[in-house]
Design a protein around this motif. Structure first.
Motif, PDB file in Angstrom:
ATOM      1  N   ASP A  38       0.932  -1.144  -0.047  1.00  0.00           N
ATOM      2  CA  ASP A  38      -0.022   0.055  -0.164  1.00  0.00           C
ATOM      3  C   ASP A  38       0.870   1.199  -0.072  1.00  0.00           C
ATOM      4  O   ASP A  38       1.660   1.299   0.914  1.00  0.00           O
ATOM      5  CB  ASP A  38      -0.875   0.044   1.233  1.00  0.00           C
ATOM      6  CG  ASP A  38      -2.046   1.041   1.035  1.00  0.00           C
ATOM      7  OD1 ASP A  38      -1.863   2.241   0.759  1.00  0.00           O
ATOM      8  OD2 ASP A  38      -3.374   0.712   1.556  1.00  0.00           O
ATOM      9  N   TYR A  40       0.489   4.270   0.675  1.00  0.00           N
ATOM     10  CA  TYR A  40       0.220   5.159   1.756  1.00  0.00           C
ATOM     11  C   TYR A  40       0.882   4.784   3.120  1.00  0.00           C
ATOM     12  O   TYR A  40       1.564   5.438   3.888  1.00  0.00           O
ATOM     13  CB  TYR A  40      -1.253   5.669   2.115  1.00  0.00           C
ATOM     14  CG  TYR A  40      -2.047   6.484   1.065  1.00  0.00           C
ATOM     15  CD1 TYR A  40      -1.455   6.771  -0.120  1.00  0.00           C
ATOM     16  CD2 TYR A  40      -3.132   6.980   1.544  1.00  0.00           C
ATOM     17  CE1 TYR A  40      -2.149   7.600  -0.821  1.00  0.00           C
ATOM     18  CE2 TYR A  40      -3.908   7.620   0.605  1.00  0.00           C
ATOM     19  CZ  TYR A  40      -3.417   7.817  -0.692  1.00  0.00           C
ATOM     20  OH  TYR A  40      -3.912   8.852  -1.340  1.00  0.00           O
ATOM     21  N   ARG A 336      -6.953  -0.338  -1.010  1.00  0.00           N
ATOM     22  CA  ARG A 336      -5.640   0.449  -0.776  1.00  0.00           C
ATOM     23  C   ARG A 336      -6.536   1.697  -0.167  1.00  0.00           C
ATOM     24  O   ARG A 336      -7.256   2.211  -0.407  1.00  0.00           O
ATOM     25  CB  ARG A 336      -5.032   0.866  -2.127  1.00  0.00           C
ATOM     26  CG  ARG A 336      -4.186  -0.321  -2.645  1.00  0.00           C
ATOM     27  CD  ARG A 336      -3.022  -0.868  -1.778  1.00  0.00           C
ATOM     28  NE  ARG A 336      -2.525  -1.910  -2.554  1.00  0.00           N
ATOM     29  CZ  ARG A 336      -2.651  -3.195  -2.527  1.00  0.00           C
ATOM     30  NH1 ARG A 336      -3.590  -3.679  -1.840  1.00  0.00           N
ATOM     31  NH2 ARG A 336      -1.932  -4.084  -2.877  1.00  0.00           N
ATOM     32  N   TRP A 337      -5.515   2.253   0.695  1.00  0.00           N
ATOM     33  CA  TRP A 337      -6.014   3.327   1.484  1.00  0.00           C
ATOM     34  C   TRP A 337      -6.346   4.779   0.438  1.00  0.00           C
ATOM     35  O   TRP A 337      -7.078   5.455   1.266  1.00  0.00           O
ATOM     36  CB  TRP A 337      -5.198   3.537   2.682  1.00  0.00           C
ATOM     37  CG  TRP A 337      -5.528   2.787   3.753  1.00  0.00           C
ATOM     38  CD1 TRP A 337      -4.525   1.490   4.249  1.00  0.00           C
ATOM     39  CD2 TRP A 337      -6.563   2.783   4.649  1.00  0.00           C
ATOM     40  NE1 TRP A 337      -5.123   0.906   5.282  1.00  0.00           N
ATOM     41  CE2 TRP A 337      -6.096   1.715   5.842  1.00  0.00           C
ATOM     42  CE3 TRP A 337      -7.609   3.712   5.126  1.00  0.00           C
ATOM     43  CZ2 TRP A 337      -7.238   1.264   6.802  1.00  0.00           C
ATOM     44  CZ3 TRP A 337      -8.515   3.363   6.273  1.00  0.00           C
ATOM     45  CH2 TRP A 337      -8.109   2.239   6.783  1.00  0.00           C
ATOM     46  N   SER A 338      -5.807   4.653  -0.452  1.00  0.00           N
ATOM     47  CA  SER A 338      -6.076   5.848  -1.350  1.00  0.00           C
ATOM     48  C   SER A 338      -7.791   5.707  -1.906  1.00  0.00           C
ATOM     49  O   SER A 338      -7.985   6.621  -2.476  1.00  0.00           O
ATOM     50  CB  SER A 338      -5.222   5.759  -2.613  1.00  0.00           C
ATOM     51  OG  SER A 338      -5.268   4.517  -3.368  1.00  0.00           O
ATOM     52  N   ASP A 339      -8.225   4.423  -1.858  1.00  0.00           N
ATOM     53  CA  ASP A 339      -9.523   4.132  -2.113  1.00  0.00           C
ATOM     54  C   ASP A 339     -10.646   4.729  -0.986  1.00  0.00           C
ATOM     55  O   ASP A 339     -11.647   4.156  -0.931  1.00  0.00           O
ATOM     56  CB  ASP A 339      -9.843   2.763  -2.395  1.00  0.00           C
ATOM     57  CG  ASP A 339      -9.068   2.322  -3.554  1.00  0.00           C
ATOM     58  OD1 ASP A 339      -9.115   2.784  -4.772  1.00  0.00           O
ATOM     59  OD2 ASP A 339      -8.349   1.261  -3.414  1.00  0.00           O
ATOM     60  N   ASP A 387      -7.585   9.928  -4.844  1.00  0.00           N
ATOM     61  CA  ASP A 387      -6.421   9.699  -4.263  1.00  0.00           C
ATOM     62  C   ASP A 387      -5.937  10.802  -3.542  1.00  0.00           C
ATOM     63  O   ASP A 387      -5.067  11.549  -4.065  1.00  0.00           O
ATOM     64  CB  ASP A 387      -5.332   9.193  -5.602  1.00  0.00           C
ATOM     65  CG  ASP A 387      -4.174   8.642  -5.134  1.00  0.00           C
ATOM     66  OD1 ASP A 387      -3.693   8.834  -3.980  1.00  0.00           O
ATOM     67  OD2 ASP A 387      -3.253   8.037  -5.719  1.00  0.00           O
ATOM     68  N   GLY A 389      -4.229  11.746  -0.983  1.00  0.00           N
ATOM     69  CA  GLY A 389      -2.725  11.553  -0.469  1.00  0.00           C
ATOM     70  C   GLY A 389      -2.950  11.058   1.159  1.00  0.00           C
ATOM     71  O   GLY A 389      -3.969  11.483   1.550  1.00  0.00           O
ATOM     72  N   LYS A 390      -1.866  10.458   1.619  1.00  0.00           N
ATOM     73  CA  LYS A 390      -1.942  10.192   3.136  1.00  0.00           C
ATOM     74  C   LYS A 390      -2.348  11.278   3.806  1.00  0.00           C
ATOM     75  O   LYS A 390      -3.115  10.878   4.912  1.00  0.00           O
ATOM     76  CB  LYS A 390      -0.557   9.534   3.434  1.00  0.00           C
ATOM     77  CG  LYS A 390      -0.372   9.013   4.634  1.00  0.00           C
ATOM     78  CD  LYS A 390       0.964   8.595   4.856  1.00  0.00           C
ATOM     79  CE  LYS A 390       1.149   7.874   6.419  1.00  0.00           C
ATOM     80  NZ  LYS A 390       2.486   7.514   6.686  1.00  0.00           N
ATOM     81  N   GLN A 393      -6.503  11.968   3.508  1.00  0.00           N
ATOM     82  CA  GLN A 393      -7.446  10.959   3.032  1.00  0.00           C
ATOM     83  C   GLN A 393      -8.725  11.232   4.203  1.00  0.00           C
ATOM     84  O   GLN A 393      -9.740  10.657   3.636  1.00  0.00           O
ATOM     85  CB  GLN A 393      -6.775   9.519   3.188  1.00  0.00           C
ATOM     86  CG  GLN A 393      -6.458   9.111   4.741  1.00  0.00           C
ATOM     87  CD  GLN A 393      -5.706   7.951   4.742  1.00  0.00           C
ATOM     88  OE1 GLN A 393      -4.551   7.887   5.022  1.00  0.00           O
ATOM     89  NE2 GLN A 393      -6.558   6.770   4.448  1.00  0.00           N
ATOM     90  N   ARG A 435     -11.490  -2.081  -5.425  1.00  0.00           N
ATOM     91  CA  ARG A 435     -10.741  -0.684  -5.720  1.00  0.00           C
ATOM     92  C   ARG A 435     -11.845   0.154  -6.490  1.00  0.00           C
ATOM     93  O   ARG A 435     -12.879  -0.176  -6.747  1.00  0.00           O
ATOM     94  CB  ARG A 435      -9.593  -1.029  -6.574  1.00  0.00           C
ATOM     95  CG  ARG A 435      -8.701  -2.091  -6.137  1.00  0.00           C
ATOM     96  CD  ARG A 435      -7.911  -1.385  -4.846  1.00  0.00           C
ATOM     97  NE  ARG A 435      -7.412  -0.186  -4.998  1.00  0.00           N
ATOM     98  CZ  ARG A 435      -6.131   0.185  -5.666  1.00  0.00           C
ATOM     99  NH1 ARG A 435      -5.366  -0.631  -5.919  1.00  0.00           N
ATOM    100  NH2 ARG A 435      -5.925   1.276  -6.066  1.00  0.00           N
TER     101      ARG A 435
END
Length: 509
Positions: A38, A40, A336-339, A387, A389-390, A393, A435
């Motif tokens: 992942d 992030y 994924r944490w971007s999702d 997306d 960004g960390k 989010q 996703r």
């Protein structure tokens, strides 16, 4: 003739041996990756293993913050493994793999417990991993962060995106779900709460009571809460017969009644949400209200709510938000944490659905008000929901702009197709992770309409969309706003599904 045959046979045998040796050398077991890949959170989760079940048996003393006990993991190797990692911030005292002592290096601040079994694990082999530990979670940090909450309220293992590693070793990423048995012993007079159904509560020894819980549906690690403290615990049944367990901290003060007036309506709210999203996906319902946190989290079957959320009175839109996550985020988890839009955009949209149900404005009105209330240069339009960004989010762009995206989709495809998309998504991905491109592909498949441009505008492009969520023209985005990302135009839903399965296999899940 005979000797020549023997020589030929000898050469053939030597060749076979060399091929076997070469094959064996190339197939030597290797270490599992320290994360699932992942972007992030590179160390979140672990490669090479797939956990099916956690059996967590602990004792906890809030006065000293001492947590001790054993976690047993039932897992399968997804590759030939010489060693593998678990996410864990505490110090392990012993590790067994298939009943044999294993070498291990305990946490050194990166949250990785590295285990080398006495014998390598073959791909497809099941393993029983037993980790014993005793430590004080409030002193443990991972990458400089401590996710444990400890105070006069007791203790909370509740946070996002990671919280499990401060109380049990795990594959701490939503792509590796498992079932759970959690047994927590706490001093008499205190409650010990987590997800699922309460199997039993009994006196365990002088001064101590043990609470035993079971979660039977696939559950992500961060959605498994640890709650110990002085709570008023209520046990009842929902109208359709599921266990309904709620708990209220003893220190809620004047907001206690507002909290009860909100959380006790959970079965009613879930019954409404089921008409929009499909059947409620889990075996129990409930909620916990605590003074120990200021936020709220959608822990599976039992969200945990921060007291301050009820300071202004009853807050049923919050109950709708966190319980909408039981479908979007819990039943269908992000890949994924971007999702994160797949979680928060949908839960925020559920707030509008519930408001409309309560006669407090239609979804279209609420969406248009949100769109009109934010100028073209507002922060709402700066992050890209697909997306963010960390560090962004959990920004409003993911929540409110995420909900606006769904209203724009509803406007484009119509009510019948829109709610069919939501229900089909739940049915197709139940108990799994997903996703964003998969959702886009399913939306196109169900609606029969090209939706690439819509999602490109609302999810992947910074700036205020020129047209509002109901299709009406609005303030144009600044000329400088442009897309940082591009959504690949889906070829077909089946192809997207195949690609996702391939990615999951590459990361060992």
């Amino acid at each position: 003739m005979r000797s020549r045959t023997r020589a030929a046979a000898g050469a053939l045998a030597a060749g076979v041996v060399s091929v076997l040796l070469a094959t064996t050398a190339s197939a030597a077991p290797g270490p599992g990756a320290p994360g699932v890949g992942d972007p992030y959170y590179p160390n979140a989760g672990n490669g090479g293993t797939d956990v099916q079940h956690y059996n967590i048996r602990l004792s906890y003393q809030p006065d000293t913050d001492l947590l001790s006990g054993t976690t047993t993991l039932l897992l399968t190797a997804t590759q030939d493994l010489s060693r593998f990692n678990l996410d864990f911030a505490l110090k392990a005292s012993s590790v067994l793999v298939n009943n044999r002592p294993a070498k291990f290096t305990s946490s050194t601040g990166d949250g990785e417990l590295v285990i080398t079994p006495a014998e390598a694990l073959a791909k497809g082999q099941t393993a029983t991993v037993v980790v014993q530990y005793a430590d004080t979670p409030s002193k443990a940090k991972v990458d400089g962060i401590n996710g444990w909450k400890h105070g006069v309220f007791g203790a909370l293992g509740v946070d996002e995106p990671q919280s499990a590693q401060w109380w049990f070793p795990s594959n701490d990423h939503p792509t590796d779900k498992a079932t759970y048995d959690v047994s927590i012993e706490a001093p008499d007079g205190l409650a010990a709460l987590t997800s699922g159904s309460l199997v039993s509560k009994r006196k365990s020894r002088a001064g101590w009571t043990r609470w035993n819980w079971r979660s039977t549906q696939p559950q992500a690690t961060y959605l498994t809460p640890f709650v110990v403290g002085k709570y008023d615990v209520r046990e009842s049944k929902t109208p359709d017969g599921k266990p309904f367990i709620t708990a209220y901290g003893s220190d809620l003060g004047n907001s206690r009644a507002a909290a009860e007036a909100s959380v006790e309506r959970t079965p009613e709210i879930n019954a409404f949400l089921a008409t929009r999203f499909g059947p409620y996906p889990f075996e129990a319902e409930g909620g916990v209200v605590t003074s120990g946190i200021g936020f709220s989290l959608e822990n599976q079957t039992r969200p945990v709510y921060g007291l301050k959320n009820f300071a202004g009175g009853a807050n049923t839109t919050l109950i709708a938000h966190e319980n909408a996550h039981q479908w979007f985020g819990d039943n269908v988890s992000l890949g994924r944490w971007s999702d994160i839009w797949l979680n928060e955009g949908f839960a925020s949209y559920a707030e509008w659905l519930w408001s409309e149900h309560e006669g407090e404005g239609t979804v279209a009105e609420l969406a248009q008000y949100t769109y009109d209330s934010h100028a073209a240069d507002a922060d709402l339009w700066k992050a890209v929901p697909a997306d963010p960004g960390k560090d962004h989010q959990f920004d409003d762009a993911v929540y409110s702009r995420g909900a606006l995206t769904l209203q724009a989709l509803r406007t484009a495809v119509g009510d019948e197709a829109f709610f069919k998309i939501l229900k089909d998504w739940q049915a197709a991905k139940s108990g799994k992770d997903a996703r964003i491109p998969e959702f886009i592909a399913l939306a196109e498949k169900v609606s029969g309409k090209p939706l690439h441009e819509l999602f490109q505008t609302w999810l992947y492009t910074a700036g205020k969309p020129a047209n509002g969520p109901n299709g009406a023209a609005g303030a144009k985005a600044p000329a400088a706003a442009q897309s940082r990302f591009t959504v690949a135009k889906p070829k077909s839903y089946d192809q997207i599904e195949a690609n996702h399965r391939l990615l999951a296999t590459e990361h060992g899940h």
